[in-house]
Design a protein around this motif. Structure first.
Motif, short mmCIF file in Angstrom:
data_model
loop_
_atom_site.label_atom_id
_atom_site.label_comp_id
_atom_site.label_asym_id
_atom_site.label_seq_id
_atom_site.Cartn_x
_atom_site.Cartn_y
_atom_site.Cartn_z
N HIS A 180 3.33 -6.27 -6.08
CA HIS A 180 4.19 -5.32 -4.34
C HIS A 180 4.39 -6.28 -3.81
CE1 HIS A 180 1.59 -0.87 -4.98
NE2 HIS A 180 2.71 -0.67 -5.78
N GLY A 181 4.42 -7.32 -4.59
CA GLY A 181 5.13 -8.07 -2.88
C GLY A 181 6.40 -8.46 -3.22
N THR A 182 7.22 -8.07 -3.37
CA THR A 182 9.23 -7.99 -2.71
C THR A 182 8.96 -7.30 -1.30
OG1 THR A 182 9.56 -5.96 -4.76
CG2 THR A 182 10.23 -8.69 -4.96
N SER A 183 8.41 -5.69 -2.30
CA SER A 183 7.50 -4.73 -0.73
C SER A 183 7.20 -5.60 0.89
CB SER A 183 6.89 -3.59 -1.19
OG SER A 183 6.85 -2.34 0.11
N HIS A 184 6.32 -5.78 0.16
CA HIS A 184 5.11 -6.43 1.39
C HIS A 184 6.43 -7.88 1.99
CE1 HIS A 184 1.27 -4.51 1.06
NE2 HIS A 184 1.68 -4.83 -0.75
N ALA A 185 7.17 -8.34 1.43
CA ALA A 185 7.62 -10.12 1.70
C ALA A 185 8.77 -8.59 3.05
CB ALA A 185 8.31 -10.44 0.67
N TYR A 186 9.52 -7.61 1.91
CA TYR A 186 10.40 -7.03 1.93
C TYR A 186 9.40 -6.80 3.88
CZ TYR A 186 14.34 -4.16 4.39
OH TYR A 186 15.22 -2.50 4.52
N VAL A 187 9.25 -5.68 3.71
CA VAL A 187 8.85 -5.20 5.20
C VAL A 187 8.53 -6.46 6.29
CG1 VAL A 187 6.97 -3.62 5.66
CG2 VAL A 187 8.07 -3.30 3.50
N SER A 188 7.18 -7.32 5.49
CA SER A 188 7.32 -8.27 6.85
C SER A 188 7.96 -8.67 7.50
CB SER A 188 5.49 -9.07 6.62
OG SER A 188 6.67 -9.60 5.14
N ARG A 189 8.92 -9.01 7.30
CA ARG A 189 10.16 -9.61 7.98
C ARG A 189 10.71 -8.58 8.62
NH1 ARG A 189 12.63 -11.83 3.78
NH2 ARG A 189 13.65 -9.95 3.20
N ARG A 190 10.95 -7.53 8.06
CA ARG A 190 11.60 -6.66 9.16
C ARG A 190 11.13 -5.89 10.46
NH1 ARG A 190 15.57 -4.94 11.03
NH2 ARG A 190 14.22 -2.17 10.18
N LEU A 207 0.81 -1.83 4.83
CA LEU A 207 -0.15 -0.65 4.06
C LEU A 207 1.54 0.07 2.98
CD1 LEU A 207 -1.77 0.20 6.53
CD2 LEU A 207 -2.80 -1.01 5.31
N HIS A 208 1.27 -0.45 1.82
CA HIS A 208 2.12 0.37 1.01
C HIS A 208 1.92 1.06 0.10
CE1 HIS A 208 5.64 -0.45 -2.52
NE2 HIS A 208 4.81 0.47 -3.04
N LEU A 209 1.91 2.21 0.80
CA LEU A 209 1.19 3.80 0.22
C LEU A 209 2.13 4.55 -0.28
CD1 LEU A 209 -1.19 4.03 3.46
CD2 LEU A 209 -1.28 2.72 1.42
N GLY A 210 2.09 4.82 -2.10
CA GLY A 210 2.38 5.44 -2.42
C GLY A 210 1.71 5.71 -4.54
N ASN A 211 2.57 6.40 -4.67
CA ASN A 211 1.45 6.57 -6.01
C ASN A 211 0.62 5.82 -6.45
OD1 ASN A 211 0.88 8.29 -8.01
ND2 ASN A 211 1.83 7.04 -9.44
N GLY A 212 1.03 3.92 -6.62
CA GLY A 212 0.35 2.81 -6.37
C GLY A 212 0.08 2.50 -4.90
N ALA A 213 -0.60 2.28 -4.14
CA ALA A 213 -1.26 1.55 -3.41
C ALA A 213 -1.86 0.09 -2.66
CB ALA A 213 -2.42 2.85 -2.73
N SER A 214 -0.97 -0.36 -2.00
CA SER A 214 -1.59 -2.11 -1.63
C SER A 214 -2.21 -2.27 -0.29
CB SER A 214 -1.32 -3.24 -2.22
OG SER A 214 0.22 -2.94 -2.24
N ALA A 215 -2.61 -2.91 0.21
CA ALA A 215 -2.27 -3.33 1.53
C ALA A 215 -2.52 -5.21 1.68
CB ALA A 215 -3.80 -2.88 2.16
N THR A 216 -1.68 -5.67 2.27
CA THR A 216 -1.84 -7.31 2.74
C THR A 216 -1.66 -7.21 3.99
OG1 THR A 216 -0.36 -7.69 0.17
CG2 THR A 216 0.03 -9.19 2.04
N ALA A 217 -2.43 -8.42 4.61
CA ALA A 217 -2.34 -9.41 5.66
C ALA A 217 -1.77 -10.77 5.48
CB ALA A 217 -3.99 -9.96 5.78
N VAL A 218 -0.28 -10.43 6.26
CA VAL A 218 0.36 -11.13 6.68
C VAL A 218 1.11 -12.36 7.11
CG1 VAL A 218 3.40 -11.78 5.96
CG2 VAL A 218 1.96 -9.87 4.66
N ALA A 219 0.73 -13.83 7.66
CA ALA A 219 0.00 -14.56 9.02
C ALA A 219 1.80 -14.96 8.31
CB ALA A 219 -1.05 -15.60 8.62
N GLY A 220 2.19 -15.09 9.57
CA GLY A 220 3.97 -15.99 10.40
C GLY A 220 4.60 -15.80 8.62
#
Length: 400
Positions: A180-190, A207-220
Motif C-alpha cells: 500500500h506504499g502509494t496510499s501511505h505516501a499520498y496520505v502522509s503528504r496530505r 491507517l489504510h483500512l479497506g478489504n486489504g488493511a495496513s498501518a505505517t509509521a511515517v517519520a518526516g
C-alpha cells in the motif's frame, strides 16, 4: 510536473484504469474491467460527463480487457488521441529489494518484474501481463512501473529484518517489504499539507483500512515501520486475510488436520479474516449483522478494531513523537464506528476524538479530533491513481 497520465492497475481478474490530469488532480475518465477469464465479463466506463457505460461481454484475458477499454474510449469518449497523454503508469505489487522508486519500463525491467513473481505469485504475473499489453497498445508513450513496496524501502534494517536464518534473507529475499506504499505516501503528504507544516517535520501513523488493511509509521515523510511483511498477509485483520498468526500454525495443521502448507496458505489469504470471523468480508454487512444481534459479527468487529488499536500503540512508541493519525481507504474514510472503537481509551496518550466530527459524513479530508487533542486525528481520502501519476511524471521530468 504537468500532463495527463493513463494509470493502469491489473488485478488477477480485473483491470482498473483512470486518466489523471496531474495539474488539477482530477479524473478525465476512468473505469473497471472485471471478471476477466470468466464466462461473463463486465466493463464499466465513466466518461468525462460522469455517465457510466456498462458493457457485458466475455473478457478471456487482460489483452481482451484492454482492447475493450480502448473501444470504450473510442465509443464513449474521450478520444485518447485528443486528451494529451504524457505517459502510462502501471501499478506493480512487489518490487523486492531491487526497485526502491518508480522506473521507466524496458524489456529488462519487465523481466525483473516477472522474476519477482516468487514474492507475489498472484499479482506480479498479471501486473507484467498488463504492462506488456499496454506497451503494445501505446508503443510511443513512456511506461512507468510504480511499486507498492517502494515507499517502504526507507525502513531501517531493525524494522525490516526477520529473526530467521540469514540465508533465508540472502538467498530467498525473506524480509519485511510492506505494501500500500502509494496510499501511505499520498496520505502522509496530505496530512502535512492539512497541518500546514513541511512533510519533513511531521510524524504520522497512517491507517489504510479497506478489504486489504495496513498501518505505517511515517517519520518526516519516510516509512520507518509497517504492518505488512514479506507478503500482504501479515499485520491487521482484513476482509479475507488473517493478519498476524503464529507461524507454527502451518506445522500444527499439517500434523493435526493433514493440511499441506499450500492449503493453509490459501486459507489464510482467502477464507480467513472478517470472512472467517463474521461470515462476510464486507464490514458494512458485518455492521448489519451486529445490529441484528449476531454475536459472531460483534466479536469480529472487536477483533478488527483491537488489532488496529494495538498497532497504533506500537507505532506511537516507534515514532516517539506523533503529530497525527490518519484514517484512509474504504473503511477508514467511511466507518465512524471503527474509528471510534479503534481510538477509544487512548486519551492519556494524547488522542482525543470529537464524537460529533467523527460521526459527520464527508468526502473531504477533515479533522475529527478535539481542538485540544495533542495528536491530530484526520480522515484523508486516498488517491493512489493520482499518486502514481505524479510519481510517473516526476520520474520523466527528472530524466528530462
Amino acid at each position: 510536473m504537468s500532463g495527463r497520465v493513463l494509470v493502469v492497475n491489473c488485478g488477477s481478474s480485473s483491470l482498473k484504469y483512470r486518466v489523471v490530469d496531474v495539474d488539477s488532480g482530477t479524473s478525465v475518465a476512468s473505469g473497471l474491467a472485471e471478471r476477466i477469464g470468466q464466462p461473463a465479463g463486465r466493463l464499466t466506463h465513466r466518461s468525462p460527463d460522469g455517465e457510466q457505460h456498462v458493457v457485458e461481454r466475455p473478457l478471456p484475458d487482460h489483452g481482451a480487457a484492454l482492447a475493450a477499454v480502448l473501444a470504450a474510449f473510442d465509443s464513449c469518449g474521450p478520444q485518447l488521441t485528443d486528451v494529451g497523454l504524457t505517459a502510462v503508469a502501471h501499478r506493480v505489487v512487489h518490487g523486492g529489494e531491487r526497485f526502491s522508486a518508480p522506473v521507466l519500463v524496458d524489456d529488462d525491467v519487465l523481466a525483473a518484474i516477472r522474476d519477482l513473481s516468487a514474492l507475489a505469485p498472484l499479482h506480479n504475473p498479471v501486473n507484467a501481463e498488463g504492462i506488456e499489453v499496454a506497451r503494445r497498445a501505446f508503443p510511443d508513450l513512456p511506461h512507468v512501473a510504480v511499486f507498492d513496496t517502494a515507499f517502504h524501502q526507507t525502513l531501517p534494517p531493525h524494522a525490516y529484518t526477520y529473526a530467521v536464518p540469514p540465508q533465508w534473507a540472502r538467498d530467498h529475499g525473506v524480509r519485511r517489504y510492506g505494501f500500500h506504499g502509494t496510499s501511505h505516501a499520498y496520505v502522509s503528504r496530505r496530512v502535512a499539507e492539512l497541518l500546514g507544516r513541511p512533510v519533513e517535520e511531521v510524524n504520522t501513523i497512517v491507517l489504510h483500512l479497506g478489504n486489504g488493511a495496513s498501518a505505517t509509521a511515517v517519520a518526516g515523510g519516510r516509512s520507518v515501520e509497517t504492518s505488512m511483511g514479506l507478503t500482504p498477509l501479515e499485520g491487521l485483520v482484513m476482509g479475507t486475510r488473517s493478519g498476524d498468526v503464529d507461524p507454527a500454525i502451518v506445522a500444527h495443521l499439517r500434523r493435526t488436520a493433514g493440511l499441506d502448507p499450500d492449503a493453509v496458505d490459501r486459507a489464510l489469504n482467502s477464507s480467513s479474516g472478517m470472512l472467517a470471523l463474521a461470515g462476510h468480508s464486507d464490514l458494512r454487512e458485518v455492521h448489519r449483522r451486529v445490529a441484528d444481534g449476531d454475536e459472531r459479527a460483534a466479536l469480529a468487529l472487536e477483533v478488527f478494531c483491537h488489532r488496529v488499536r494495538k498497532y497504533v500503540g506500537a507505532y506511537l512508541a516507534v515514532l516517539g513523537r506523533t503529530d497525527a493519525i490518519a484514517f484512509t481507504a474504504g473503511i477508514g474514510e467511511n466507518d465512524a464506528v471503527v474509528r471510534q472503537k479503534t481510538l477509544a481509551g487512548l486519551e492519556r496518550l494524547g488522542i482525543v476524538l470529537d464524537e460529533r466530527r467523527n460521526a459527520q459524513r464527508s468526502d473531504d479530508a477533515r479533522r475529527i479530533s478535539a481542538d485540544d487533542s495533542p495528536v491530530a486525528v484526520l480522515v484523508v481520502p486516498t488517491d493512489e491513481e493520482l499518486e502514481m501519476a505524479r510519481q510517473a511524471l516526476d520520474l520523466l521530468d527528472g530524466g528530462a
